[in-house]
Design a protein around this motif. Sequence first.
Motif, PDB file in Angstrom:
ATOM      1  N   VAL A   1      75.802 -39.115 -36.560  1.00 29.14           N
ATOM      2  CA  VAL A   1      76.733 -38.323 -35.754  1.00 29.14           C
ATOM      3  C   VAL A   1      76.711 -36.863 -36.187  1.00 29.14           C
ATOM      4  N   ALA A   2      76.668 -36.614 -37.495  1.00 23.37           N
ATOM      5  CA  ALA A   2      76.618 -35.235 -37.997  1.00 23.37           C
ATOM      6  C   ALA A   2      75.346 -34.534 -37.530  1.00 23.37           C
ATOM      7  N   GLU A   3      74.243 -35.258 -37.528  1.00 20.67           N
ATOM      8  CA  GLU A   3      72.972 -34.698 -37.067  1.00 20.67           C
ATOM      9  C   GLU A   3      73.039 -34.366 -35.581  1.00 20.67           C
ATOM     10  N   SER A   4      73.618 -35.260 -34.788  1.00 21.35           N
ATOM     11  CA  SER A   4      73.733 -35.038 -33.340  1.00 21.35           C
ATOM     12  C   SER A   4      74.630 -33.848 -33.032  1.00 21.35           C
ATOM     13  N   ASP A   5      75.724 -33.737 -33.779  1.00 25.29           N
ATOM     14  CA  ASP A   5      76.620 -32.594 -33.577  1.00 25.29           C
ATOM     15  C   ASP A   5      75.908 -31.274 -33.865  1.00 25.29           C
ATOM     16  N   LYS A   6      75.149 -31.254 -34.936  1.00 25.52           N
ATOM     17  CA  LYS A   6      74.436 -30.031 -35.320  1.00 25.52           C
ATOM     18  C   LYS A   6      73.375 -29.675 -34.291  1.00 25.52           C
ATOM     19  N   VAL A   7      72.671 -30.689 -33.782  1.00 28.87           N
ATOM     20  CA  VAL A   7      71.618 -30.448 -32.788  1.00 28.87           C
ATOM     21  C   VAL A   7      72.222 -29.939 -31.482  1.00 28.87           C
ATOM     22  N   LYS A   8      73.356 -30.498 -31.084  1.00 33.30           N
ATOM     23  CA  LYS A   8      73.985 -30.104 -29.826  1.00 33.30           C
ATOM     24  C   LYS A   8      74.470 -28.654 -29.869  1.00 33.30           C
ATOM     25  N   SER A   9      75.008 -28.248 -30.994  1.00 34.19           N
ATOM     26  CA  SER A   9      75.590 -26.907 -31.102  1.00 34.19           C
ATOM     27  C   SER A   9      74.589 -25.845 -31.567  1.00 34.19           C
ATOM     28  N   ALA A  10      73.347 -26.214 -31.749  1.00 35.37           N
ATOM     29  CA  ALA A  10      72.341 -25.270 -32.241  1.00 35.37           C
ATOM     30  C   ALA A  10      72.162 -24.117 -31.258  1.00 35.37           C
ATOM     31  N   VAL A  11      72.189 -22.883 -31.781  1.00 39.40           N
ATOM     32  CA  VAL A  11      72.031 -21.708 -30.921  1.00 39.40           C
ATOM     33  C   VAL A  11      70.616 -21.622 -30.349  1.00 39.40           C
ATOM     34  N   GLU A  12      69.689 -22.312 -30.993  1.00 40.19           N
ATOM     35  CA  GLU A  12      68.300 -22.282 -30.528  1.00 40.19           C
ATOM     36  C   GLU A  12      68.165 -22.860 -29.119  1.00 40.19           C
ATOM     37  N   ASN A  13      69.021 -23.799 -28.793  1.00 44.75           N
ATOM     38  CA  ASN A  13      68.943 -24.412 -27.463  1.00 44.75           C
ATOM     39  C   ASN A  13      69.070 -23.358 -26.364  1.00 44.75           C
ATOM     40  N   LYS A  14      70.053 -22.498 -26.513  1.00 41.95           N
ATOM     41  CA  LYS A  14      70.294 -21.472 -25.496  1.00 41.95           C
ATOM     42  C   LYS A  14      69.232 -20.380 -25.548  1.00 41.95           C
ATOM     43  N   LYS A  15      68.815 -20.000 -26.756  1.00 41.86           N
ATOM     44  CA  LYS A  15      67.845 -18.914 -26.894  1.00 41.86           C
ATOM     45  C   LYS A  15      66.483 -19.295 -26.311  1.00 41.86           C
ATOM     46  N   VAL A  16      66.096 -20.567 -26.471  1.00 40.68           N
ATOM     47  CA  VAL A  16      64.830 -21.031 -25.897  1.00 40.68           C
ATOM     48  C   VAL A  16      64.876 -20.931 -24.381  1.00 40.68           C
ATOM     49  N   GLN A  17      66.009 -21.314 -23.783  1.00 39.86           N
ATOM     50  CA  GLN A  17      66.150 -21.198 -22.323  1.00 39.86           C
ATOM     51  C   GLN A  17      66.066 -19.754 -21.866  1.00 39.86           C
ATOM     52  N   GLU A  18      66.694 -18.874 -22.608  1.00 42.35           N
ATOM     53  CA  GLU A  18      66.671 -17.449 -22.255  1.00 42.35           C
ATOM     54  C   GLU A  18      65.250 -16.893 -22.302  1.00 42.35           C
ATOM     55  N   GLN A  19      64.477 -17.303 -23.307  1.00 41.36           N
ATOM     56  CA  GLN A  19      63.082 -16.859 -23.400  1.00 41.36           C
ATOM     57  C   GLN A  19      62.258 -17.379 -22.227  1.00 41.36           C
ATOM     58  N   LEU A  20      62.539 -18.613 -21.841  1.00 41.74           N
ATOM     59  CA  LEU A  20      61.801 -19.208 -20.730  1.00 41.74           C
ATOM     60  C   LEU A  20      62.094 -18.457 -19.428  1.00 41.74           C
ATOM     61  N   VAL A  21      63.363 -18.172 -19.166  1.00 42.33           N
ATOM     62  CA  VAL A  21      63.739 -17.423 -17.965  1.00 42.33           C
ATOM     63  C   VAL A  21      63.105 -16.042 -17.979  1.00 42.33           C
ATOM     64  N   GLU A  22      63.091 -15.421 -19.144  1.00 43.27           N
ATOM     65  CA  GLU A  22      62.512 -14.074 -19.277  1.00 43.27           C
ATOM     66  C   GLU A  22      61.031 -14.063 -18.911  1.00 43.27           C
ATOM     67  N   CYS A  23      60.308 -15.120 -19.284  1.00 42.78           N
ATOM     68  CA  CYS A  23      58.879 -15.204 -18.974  1.00 42.78           C
ATOM     69  C   CYS A  23      58.619 -15.482 -17.493  1.00 42.78           C
ATOM     70  N   LEU A  24      59.508 -16.236 -16.858  1.00 37.85           N
ATOM     71  CA  LEU A  24      59.256 -16.675 -15.485  1.00 37.85           C
ATOM     72  C   LEU A  24      59.872 -15.760 -14.424  1.00 37.85           C
ATOM     73  N   LYS A  25      60.848 -14.956 -14.802  1.00 40.95           N
ATOM     74  CA  LYS A  25      61.585 -14.141 -13.831  1.00 40.95           C
ATOM     75  C   LYS A  25      60.679 -13.184 -13.034  1.00 40.95           C
ATOM     76  N   PRO A  26      59.691 -12.543 -13.654  1.00 46.51           N
ATOM     77  CA  PRO A  26      58.834 -11.652 -12.855  1.00 46.51           C
ATOM     78  C   PRO A  26      58.085 -12.369 -11.736  1.00 46.51           C
ATOM     79  N   HIS A  27      57.863 -13.651 -11.905  1.00 42.00           N
ATOM     80  CA  HIS A  27      57.105 -14.425 -10.919  1.00 42.00           C
ATOM     81  C   HIS A  27      58.036 -15.219  -9.985  1.00 42.00           C
ATOM     82  N   TYR A  28      59.187 -15.607 -10.511  1.00 39.98           N
ATOM     83  CA  TYR A  28      60.175 -16.361  -9.726  1.00 39.98           C
ATOM     84  C   TYR A  28      61.545 -15.702  -9.948  1.00 39.98           C
TER      85      TYR A  28
END
Length: 575
Positions: free
Chosen positions: A228-255
């Motif tokens: 449970v402690a591992e799942s909580d840490k994984v869910k709240s990881a800031v990396e989750n949001k930052k990875v999405q932001e990087q992905l949008v940044e790469c695709l936005k010029p094309h889409y």
Amino acid sequence: MNYLATNLLIESLTLNLASYKPGLKNIDTFTMNQIEKLMKKLELFLATSNLVQCEEDELQRDKIMMSFYQQPDTVRCRHCNESFSENVASTQHIQNIEGNEQKPKLKAISVNNPEAEQKTEFIEIPANGPEKRLKTEIVEIPLNVTQTKPIGNDPNDTLANDRKNIQLENHFNANTEVSGKKVQKEKEIKPQVNYMKRRCLPRLNFKMSKDMKNFFKQDIMTVLEMAVAESDKVKSAVENKKVQEQLVECLKPHYPAVKCYPFGSRVIGTGSYTSDLDIFVDLQEVYYGRNDKPGVESITESILKVEKILKNTKQWTIDEIILNSRVPLLKVINHRFNMKCDLTFSNGLAHRNSLLLEYLLNLQPSSRMLVCYLKKWNREKYLNGYTISLMVIYFLQLMGWLPNVSTLQVDSQNDVIIDGWNAGFATPTLEELNHKSKPFEIIVLVEEFFHFYGFYANFIVLEIEVISPFYVESCSVKTLLKSDFESPHYSKVPSQFKRLKQYLLKHKNDTNPRHQFAYNRPLVIQDPFELSHNVAKGISPEMAGRIIRLFEMSERKIKYHVYGMEYFLPKEEIW
């Protein structure tokens, strides 16, 4: 005096009676008479008995009870020892036996010597194929036919080839000539497995793996707390949001309209450090579906274009492209955060599924804890995380601790229609649902889960029922059966499945298996939104049998290590 057989029969009857669902039952007069006779016999037996101390060693007695058994849901034919669990099948079997006894005697005629009458015998040959236990064929073999080679010594000289050299003459048929001009051809029976009946899954006998044994040697609460402690840490990881932001940044010029929606275990709160980040990439505003949207590129085109875009960046590496699966996806790796991502491009159903699971698992916190534990228990990787989550939710729904999805969709204001399926739902609190929080010990919950899905469970029979978080009613004797989907125009399917009925009727003559509901499968676990999707359709009969058997062994392990109840330990572990 030795009461071994009596003790085994009593245990078998106890298990048999416990296998019926709770609630009012209809009982026929014959069964009632049998029970009354048994009660009178028991009264007479006890009235003429003296109670004495059991002198047998308790451990040795339990070993004996574990070594012998009477199956509580099976009867065996006295004629051929074949087993049955349903009255209709056993009745048909007796009729077949009586029919065989009344058949006219057959005389085997040798082709080389037609006038030489010989005695014959019938032998039973198992049919070929994985269902060889279910079907057999009766073959007539002459006792005195001269053979140049024994049957079976030459791979090219099989029993089927020898059978071609034998002619059957029926003395009651005047049109049949002894000269053997007409040869009776036997129709080969190809067994058709019906996964909608009891005992359609193999009862496998195998030992628990060393990895699983070591897992059960760990303290359950320690495993749970760490998971449970591992799942909580994984869910709240800031990396989750930052990875999405990087992905949008790469695709936005094309889409320009691109949006990313995370889903899966990292969002739900049941993930681990090794869990991938699942992302639905909405390139052209197809969250609500691709149907009736002109000018939208195909999923394959989207995957290939995004693959080319990310390949030309330094932040991403292409891991794998999967186009032929039910949900095509692009596997990539983000270098900055060293995170693996699975990108899908179809619609928003997966995202809505994760929102539903997150809501339900947080409604009863012990349910999320149970999923986290079971994902650690899943050493053999027979089940994926989504399937485990649905099984836990269904288990708690039937216990009356969670609401079913259909009740959350009563108010049409909550509807979210995606490609024809309603993925909307209300989010009432436990108080608004008139439910109470269930602060059960997780150990008890784990044990009850394993028992719930075993072969001799009291509530559900996986072989004949559909695990449907959409429809299930708490403590109900009426569940959704696989066979309900065999009824004309799906008349036996409950009215709550209006969308599913319309879908099935629309695709009734569609030969594409992706448009069919795979209800005739060893396990049927229905997606709560896309109701035509069986998330467990890829599980084979052998794997299903192993999963259920593993549930049973795990229940015994829990009882042994927690309660010290040696009787429940698998017999191979006792000595």
